[in-house]
Design a protein around this motif. Sequence first.
Motif, PDB file in Angstrom:
ATOM      1  N   VAL A 107     -13.515  10.323  60.856  1.00 24.64           N
ATOM      2  CA  VAL A 107     -12.380  10.604  59.969  1.00 24.64           C
ATOM      3  C   VAL A 107     -11.936   9.340  59.237  1.00 24.64           C
ATOM      4  CG1 VAL A 107      -9.938  11.274  59.960  1.00 24.64           C
ATOM      5  CG2 VAL A 107     -11.586  12.576  61.306  1.00 24.64           C
ATOM      6  N   LEU A 108     -12.204   8.176  59.832  1.00 23.93           N
ATOM      7  CA  LEU A 108     -11.799   6.912  59.204  1.00 23.93           C
ATOM      8  C   LEU A 108     -12.450   6.721  57.843  1.00 23.93           C
ATOM      9  CD1 LEU A 108     -11.924   4.567  62.316  1.00 23.93           C
ATOM     10  CD2 LEU A 108      -9.883   5.286  61.075  1.00 23.93           C
ATOM     11  N   SER A 109     -13.592   7.331  57.631  1.00 29.72           N
ATOM     12  CA  SER A 109     -14.270   7.198  56.342  1.00 29.72           C
ATOM     13  C   SER A 109     -13.765   8.208  55.320  1.00 29.72           C
ATOM     14  CB  SER A 109     -15.780   7.372  56.519  1.00 29.72           C
ATOM     15  OG  SER A 109     -16.088   8.678  56.996  1.00 29.72           O
ATOM     16  N   GLU A 110     -12.905   9.120  55.739  1.00 31.28           N
ATOM     17  CA  GLU A 110     -12.357  10.109  54.816  1.00 31.28           C
ATOM     18  C   GLU A 110     -11.242   9.488  53.979  1.00 31.28           C
ATOM     19  OE1 GLU A 110     -13.673  13.052  54.474  1.00 31.28           O
ATOM     20  OE2 GLU A 110     -15.086  12.726  56.117  1.00 31.28           O
ATOM     21  N   ASP A 111     -10.872  10.180  52.892  1.00 35.47           N
ATOM     22  CA  ASP A 111      -9.863   9.646  51.979  1.00 35.47           C
ATOM     23  C   ASP A 111      -8.467   9.715  52.560  1.00 35.47           C
ATOM     24  OD1 ASP A 111      -9.116   8.612  49.326  1.00 35.47           O
ATOM     25  OD2 ASP A 111      -8.097  10.543  49.113  1.00 35.47           O
ATOM     26  N   SER A 112      -8.253  10.604  53.532  1.00 32.11           N
ATOM     27  CA  SER A 112      -6.909  10.791  54.070  1.00 32.11           C
ATOM     28  C   SER A 112      -6.954  10.833  55.592  1.00 32.11           C
ATOM     29  CB  SER A 112      -6.310  12.098  53.538  1.00 32.11           C
ATOM     30  OG  SER A 112      -5.028  12.324  54.069  1.00 32.11           O
ATOM     31  N   CYS A 113      -6.325   9.851  56.244  1.00 37.74           N
ATOM     32  CA  CYS A 113      -6.263   9.838  57.704  1.00 37.74           C
ATOM     33  C   CYS A 113      -5.102   8.955  58.158  1.00 37.74           C
ATOM     34  CB  CYS A 113      -7.569   9.343  58.318  1.00 37.74           C
ATOM     35  SG  CYS A 113      -7.907   7.589  58.048  1.00 37.74           S
ATOM     36  N   THR A 114      -4.711   9.125  59.411  1.00 39.93           N
ATOM     37  CA  THR A 114      -3.604   8.358  59.991  1.00 39.93           C
ATOM     38  C   THR A 114      -4.021   7.801  61.338  1.00 39.93           C
ATOM     39  OG1 THR A 114      -1.962   9.787  58.920  1.00 39.93           O
ATOM     40  CG2 THR A 114      -1.216   8.441  60.768  1.00 39.93           C
ATOM     41  N   VAL A 115      -3.719   6.526  61.555  1.00 43.72           N
ATOM     42  CA  VAL A 115      -3.987   5.863  62.828  1.00 43.72           C
ATOM     43  C   VAL A 115      -2.660   5.375  63.404  1.00 43.72           C
ATOM     44  CG1 VAL A 115      -5.077   3.890  63.972  1.00 43.72           C
ATOM     45  CG2 VAL A 115      -6.309   5.129  62.178  1.00 43.72           C
ATOM     46  N   THR A 160       4.108  -4.011  76.697  1.00 35.44           N
ATOM     47  CA  THR A 160       4.165  -4.844  77.891  1.00 35.44           C
ATOM     48  C   THR A 160       5.544  -4.668  78.512  1.00 35.44           C
ATOM     49  OG1 THR A 160       5.053  -6.837  76.826  1.00 35.44           O
ATOM     50  CG2 THR A 160       2.657  -6.512  76.727  1.00 35.44           C
ATOM     51  N   GLU A 161       5.791  -5.392  79.589  1.00 34.73           N
ATOM     52  CA  GLU A 161       7.096  -5.288  80.241  1.00 34.73           C
ATOM     53  C   GLU A 161       8.218  -5.765  79.336  1.00 34.73           C
ATOM     54  OE1 GLU A 161       9.315  -6.898  84.327  1.00 34.73           O
ATOM     55  OE2 GLU A 161       7.132  -7.013  84.111  1.00 34.73           O
ATOM     56  N   GLU A 162       7.916  -6.709  78.418  1.00 31.22           N
ATOM     57  CA  GLU A 162       8.957  -7.324  77.589  1.00 31.22           C
ATOM     58  C   GLU A 162       8.920  -6.894  76.131  1.00 31.22           C
ATOM     59  OE1 GLU A 162       8.427 -11.499  78.055  1.00 31.22           O
ATOM     60  OE2 GLU A 162       9.451 -11.564  80.001  1.00 31.22           O
ATOM     61  N   ALA A 163       7.838  -6.252  75.691  1.00 38.48           N
ATOM     62  CA  ALA A 163       7.721  -5.977  74.257  1.00 38.48           C
ATOM     63  C   ALA A 163       6.980  -4.678  73.998  1.00 38.48           C
ATOM     64  CB  ALA A 163       7.010  -7.138  73.551  1.00 38.48           C
ATOM     65  N   LEU A 164       7.249  -4.106  72.818  1.00 37.22           N
ATOM     66  CA  LEU A 164       6.539  -2.926  72.345  1.00 37.22           C
ATOM     67  C   LEU A 164       6.262  -3.096  70.856  1.00 37.22           C
ATOM     68  CD1 LEU A 164       5.483   0.006  72.515  1.00 37.22           C
ATOM     69  CD2 LEU A 164       7.840   0.773  72.074  1.00 37.22           C
ATOM     70  N   VAL A 165       4.993  -2.967  70.478  1.00 41.20           N
ATOM     71  CA  VAL A 165       4.588  -3.006  69.079  1.00 41.20           C
ATOM     72  C   VAL A 165       4.011  -1.640  68.719  1.00 41.20           C
ATOM     73  CG1 VAL A 165       3.096  -4.078  67.362  1.00 41.20           C
ATOM     74  CG2 VAL A 165       4.099  -5.473  69.179  1.00 41.20           C
ATOM     75  N   SER A 166       4.575  -1.015  67.684  1.00 41.48           N
ATOM     76  CA  SER A 166       4.112   0.299  67.245  1.00 41.48           C
ATOM     77  C   SER A 166       3.705   0.238  65.783  1.00 41.48           C
ATOM     78  CB  SER A 166       5.217   1.352  67.423  1.00 41.48           C
ATOM     79  OG  SER A 166       5.557   1.510  68.787  1.00 41.48           O
ATOM     80  N   LEU A 167       2.534   0.795  65.477  1.00 38.60           N
ATOM     81  CA  LEU A 167       2.027   0.808  64.100  1.00 38.60           C
ATOM     82  C   LEU A 167       1.536   2.202  63.746  1.00 38.60           C
ATOM     83  CD1 LEU A 167      -0.178  -2.434  64.160  1.00 38.60           C
ATOM     84  CD2 LEU A 167       2.133  -2.226  63.243  1.00 38.60           C
ATOM     85  N   ASP A 168       1.894   2.665  62.549  1.00 35.33           N
ATOM     86  CA  ASP A 168       1.329   3.876  61.968  1.00 35.33           C
ATOM     87  C   ASP A 168       0.650   3.471  60.666  1.00 35.33           C
ATOM     88  OD1 ASP A 168       2.135   5.818  63.866  1.00 35.33           O
ATOM     89  OD2 ASP A 168       4.174   5.741  63.067  1.00 35.33           O
ATOM     90  N   ILE A 169      -0.664   3.614  60.622  1.00 29.70           N
ATOM     91  CA  ILE A 169      -1.455   3.186  59.475  1.00 29.70           C
ATOM     92  C   ILE A 169      -1.988   4.425  58.775  1.00 29.70           C
ATOM     93  CG2 ILE A 169      -3.389   1.748  58.728  1.00 29.70           C
ATOM     94  CD1 ILE A 169      -3.149   0.379  61.526  1.00 29.70           C
ATOM     95  N   ALA A 170      -1.630   4.590  57.507  1.00 36.18           N
ATOM     96  CA  ALA A 170      -2.001   5.796  56.767  1.00 36.18           C
ATOM     97  C   ALA A 170      -2.746   5.435  55.482  1.00 36.18           C
ATOM     98  CB  ALA A 170      -0.754   6.610  56.432  1.00 36.18           C
ATOM     99  N   GLY A 171      -3.700   6.290  55.135  1.00 36.32           N
ATOM    100  CA  GLY A 171      -4.415   6.129  53.878  1.00 36.32           C
ATOM    101  C   GLY A 171      -4.552   7.463  53.186  1.00 36.32           C
ATOM    102  N   LYS A 172      -4.238   7.492  51.897  1.00 33.75           N
ATOM    103  CA  LYS A 172      -4.328   8.740  51.148  1.00 33.75           C
ATOM    104  C   LYS A 172      -4.422   8.434  49.664  1.00 33.75           C
ATOM    105  CE  LYS A 172      -1.978  13.178  50.442  1.00 33.75           C
ATOM    106  NZ  LYS A 172      -0.784  13.997  50.757  1.00 33.75           N
ATOM    107  N   ASP A 173      -5.396   9.067  48.998  1.00 33.38           N
ATOM    108  CA  ASP A 173      -5.560   8.946  47.548  1.00 33.38           C
ATOM    109  C   ASP A 173      -5.605   7.481  47.104  1.00 33.38           C
ATOM    110  OD1 ASP A 173      -5.454  11.730  47.408  1.00 33.38           O
ATOM    111  OD2 ASP A 173      -3.268  11.726  47.143  1.00 33.38           O
TER     112      ASP A 173
END
Length: 471
Positions: free
Chosen positions: A108-116, A122-135
């Motif tokens: 799906v990563l090679s498609e024109d539209s997808c979301t990762v 960790t105990e002290e931190a949280l990193v959240s990422l939403d990576i989107a590609g479209k058109d």
Amino acid sequence: RSAGSRGGQNYDPMTGRPIGDRNRFTGQPGARNFDPITGKPVGRGSGKRGFLKWLILIPVLLLGIVAAAAAGIKSGLFVGNPQKVLLAFYNTFNEKSAILEALEPLSVLSEDSCTVSLDIETEEALVSLDIAGKDGQKQIDGSVSVWGSNIDFAAALTSEEVQLQVPALDSRLFVYNYTDEKTGYICNILNRDEIEEIDRLCAVAASGKEQEKQTDELTEIIYDAYSNLEFASVSAAKYEIDEAERSCKGYGTTITAADMMSLLDNLEDYAEEAYGGLMEEFGDYTVSEIFEELKDTFSEMPDMHATFYIYKNKLACIALEAEGETAEIVFRGGETRAQNIDVLLDKETVLALVGDTEDSKETISLVVDDSSMQLLTYDRDTGDFNLMFYSAGYPVIAGGNLESSKNSLKIETTHIVYEGEALDVNVSFALSEGASVQTLSGEKFDIGNASESELLELAADLQGSLVGVFY
């Protein structure tokens, strides 16, 4: 065929360390280390060495050459010896084990539209990422939570700009226009060649067509090199495949130093165009320096006689010979033809990839000499997995669960062990087809055209905002 049947030394799946010998494979005093060329323990008589290095390097290169070209094969009738070999490569490596089937949604990563989506906690931190590609638009929405504070941010790559917005630090939208001339203080920080290379890389990243063009060009170079080889039928040979002796048709060719130099010349031209500027401006080595080393290595290569043995349109063996020394890569079969592979030097097995499937559980192990390392276990029913690999010379064990459907994939870790120590980190990865991309808005701050005073003022403002957020 089980991993345990091939070697006496096993590895702890939770620590990655050998059971009963903490030094083995570690490089520590008293360790029994292995020669990366022969696969034999250092200290044992090496016997003939000569050009054994070619017998290892060439099959790796051939796998890359033919597999890359074969990746484009979809259907059709293929005649002629080169095409038969090419089709055998495709059929062999196009078979999918249970874990590869589960990972199919990655396409799906090679498609024109997808979301990762990616979460690292960790105990002290949280990193959240939403990576989107479209058109053709690419966007990242993320947050960083640490020390009781939270910072949200958004970034985007458009057809003209790289954009960044961090509301907790500054209300403005930071932009870098990679299509316009730069007149700001950045011209004093970076030289013109560096700026032009950054602009070019941004344009390539924003253009799916440009990336596809580069892939097509590389495939064409590799396929042309393969097509220039002359193949002839040779006598059949017998190999054990799927636990039975099989008669396998053979097709042979000779690879010369001139063949390798021609391929390296074309690859160098490709790499120079695609990555030359980047490596010249920001890398430790230039493209020409890297290929100069490769050409020095292959310039004295003896003629390499390669024979491809095929059984039922799949690879049975790649046999190589140069100056009286031989190597064989034998595909023993199993659930797939490549599930079990032996590597032999002068008829002596020095390495084996051993696969085993029992009920819903798949196991992959690597056997070197008499030592067995379990690389992967995967249960297709529950999705539970355990993976072992090496990082900076130390074993890493990652275990967790994998959920897969036609157009989506989710992987969560339950434990990560590095050098025998459990790490306080959990990782969650999710991939799905389709995406929603929002247009970022706000007063723009143009990084490429900002003056020195504007950049200094911005740095002071951001420093003050960071203090306010975290303290």
